[in-house]
Write a protein that holds these residues in place. Structure first.
Motif, PDB file in Angstrom:
ATOM      1  N   ARG A 150       0.811  -1.218   0.000  1.00 19.20           N
ATOM      2  CA  ARG A 150       0.000   0.000   0.000  1.00 19.20           C
ATOM      3  C   ARG A 150       0.849   1.274   0.000  1.00 19.20           C
ATOM      4  O   ARG A 150       0.319   2.367  -0.161  1.00 19.20           O
ATOM      5  CB  ARG A 150      -0.923   0.034   1.235  1.00 19.20           C
ATOM      6  CG  ARG A 150      -1.736  -1.231   1.493  1.00 19.20           C
ATOM      7  CD  ARG A 150      -2.986  -1.326   0.645  1.00 19.20           C
ATOM      8  NE  ARG A 150      -2.762  -1.797  -0.694  1.00 19.20           N
ATOM      9  CZ  ARG A 150      -2.503  -3.081  -1.031  1.00 19.20           C
ATOM     10  NH1 ARG A 150      -2.380  -4.009  -0.112  1.00 19.20           N
ATOM     11  NH2 ARG A 150      -2.348  -3.424  -2.291  1.00 19.20           N
ATOM     12  N   PHE A 151       2.166   1.141   0.220  1.00 21.98           N
ATOM     13  CA  PHE A 151       3.002   2.326   0.408  1.00 21.98           C
ATOM     14  C   PHE A 151       4.170   2.359  -0.572  1.00 21.98           C
ATOM     15  O   PHE A 151       5.312   2.604  -0.200  1.00 21.98           O
ATOM     16  CB  PHE A 151       3.503   2.383   1.854  1.00 21.98           C
ATOM     17  CG  PHE A 151       2.396   2.492   2.866  1.00 21.98           C
ATOM     18  CD1 PHE A 151       1.767   3.701   3.100  1.00 21.98           C
ATOM     19  CD2 PHE A 151       1.946   1.366   3.536  1.00 21.98           C
ATOM     20  CE1 PHE A 151       0.722   3.805   4.000  1.00 21.98           C
ATOM     21  CE2 PHE A 151       0.913   1.454   4.452  1.00 21.98           C
ATOM     22  CZ  PHE A 151       0.292   2.675   4.688  1.00 21.98           C
ATOM     23  N   LYS A 152       3.873   2.160  -1.851  1.00 20.80           N
ATOM     24  CA  LYS A 152       4.905   2.131  -2.874  1.00 20.80           C
ATOM     25  C   LYS A 152       5.534   3.494  -3.125  1.00 20.80           C
ATOM     26  O   LYS A 152       6.594   3.586  -3.751  1.00 20.80           O
ATOM     27  CB  LYS A 152       4.334   1.554  -4.173  1.00 20.80           C
ATOM     28  CG  LYS A 152       3.960   0.078  -4.058  1.00 20.80           C
ATOM     29  CD  LYS A 152       3.439  -0.468  -5.368  1.00 20.80           C
ATOM     30  CE  LYS A 152       3.107  -1.954  -5.242  1.00 20.80           C
ATOM     31  NZ  LYS A 152       2.599  -2.529  -6.520  1.00 20.80           N
ATOM     32  N   LEU A 153       4.912   4.566  -2.659  1.00 26.91           N
ATOM     33  CA  LEU A 153       5.466   5.899  -2.853  1.00 26.91           C
ATOM     34  C   LEU A 153       6.418   6.307  -1.735  1.00 26.91           C
ATOM     35  O   LEU A 153       6.898   7.441  -1.706  1.00 26.91           O
ATOM     36  CB  LEU A 153       4.333   6.928  -2.964  1.00 26.91           C
ATOM     37  CG  LEU A 153       3.425   6.789  -4.196  1.00 26.91           C
ATOM     38  CD1 LEU A 153       2.342   7.858  -4.189  1.00 26.91           C
ATOM     39  CD2 LEU A 153       4.231   6.868  -5.485  1.00 26.91           C
ATOM     40  N   ALA A 154       6.715   5.394  -0.825  1.00 30.31           N
ATOM     41  CA  ALA A 154       7.683   5.689   0.235  1.00 30.31           C
ATOM     42  C   ALA A 154       9.049   5.981  -0.384  1.00 30.31           C
ATOM     43  O   ALA A 154       9.373   5.492  -1.472  1.00 30.31           O
ATOM     44  CB  ALA A 154       7.784   4.512   1.198  1.00 30.31           C
ATOM     45  N   SER A 155       9.861   6.759   0.304  1.00 32.90           N
ATOM     46  CA  SER A 155      11.151   7.186  -0.231  1.00 32.90           C
ATOM     47  C   SER A 155      12.136   6.035  -0.384  1.00 32.90           C
ATOM     48  O   SER A 155      12.971   6.046  -1.296  1.00 32.90           O
ATOM     49  CB  SER A 155      11.763   8.262   0.676  1.00 32.90           C
ATOM     50  OG  SER A 155      10.951   9.416   0.687  1.00 32.90           O
TER      51      SER A 155
END
Length: 225
Positions: free
Chosen positions: A133-138
């Motif tokens: 769900r958090f593929k946009l994390a750095s």
């Protein structure tokens, strides 16, 4: 994928180089590693999940509840059980939710809820689901922190905190520590019987797992650092 024999060999080796591990971890950690191998071999930091089980079950490292599949939490607010403390409240049922994540869990019966292998499988699958769900994390590290934090506080809550960070000057919404961890819509009023607020519990969850708890699992679980 590790074979049953390889897991047995690992279990026998833990006492030799895992002296700091809780007693029950030496029994169940090989099973956790086996579930990771089977269901999430690309997990970027395996030791985080060992630390997560410790966080969920260990009031102290010598407690009988530490790393025990029969550990339970019963309060007026919630009931939790097992190595991953699957929680049931009047508003949600984490046991039913994880059973929908994989065919191997669909037949899991409430009467068999203390099954350690299924508990560990549920933990791995829930964290993996959250991770996606958090593929946009750095970084993959931040992505995993978001996943683990969401195991405790819910994906929706974490996404809301990320959005709030994005609207806050100087806050990097792709990073947890020092950034999203500081912005939240979670209540800061202490819960009765807990001595902490929802915000305090959720933020402490991440700090403890990725801080003091994780190092003892680095070598047993095969992480580089």
């Amino acid at each position: 994928m590790r074979t049953a024999l390889a897991i047995l060999v690992l279990a026998l080796s833990l006492p030799a180089w895992g002296q700091d591990l809780p007693a029950n971890a030496k029994l169940y950690l090989p099973r956790l590693i086996g579930e990771i191998d089977l269901h999430w071999p690309m997990l970027p930091l395996r030791s985080a999940l060992g630390a997560q089980v410790e966080q969920e079950t260990c009031i102290s490292l010598t407690s009988k509840r530490c790393w025990s599949p029969t550990t339970e939490l019963k309060t007026d607010r919630e009931y939790g059980f097992g190595l991953g403390q699957l929680t049931v409240t009047s508003k949600f049922n984490a046991f039913d939710e994880v059973k929908a994540l994989d065919p191997s869990l669909r037949s899991w019966k409430w009467e068999d809820r203390y099954n350690p292998d299924l508990q560990l499988r549920a933990l791995v699958l829930k964290d993996r689901y959250n991770f996606e769900r958090f593929k946009l994390a750095s970084t993959p590290y931040d992505q995993l922190v978001f996943a683990v934090v969401s195991y405790n506080g819910g994906v929706g809550g974490t996404l809301n905190d990320i959005k709030l960070c994005a609207r806050t000057e100087g806050c990097d919404s792709g990073r947890w520590f020092g950034h999203v961890e500081r912005t939240s819509l979670k209540s800061r009023t202490k819960w009765k019987g807990y001595g902490q607020s929802a915000f305090d519990i959720n933020r402490g969850y991440a700090r403890d797992i990725f801080g003091p708890r994780r190092p003892k699992y680095i070598k047993p679980m095969g992480d580089a650092k």
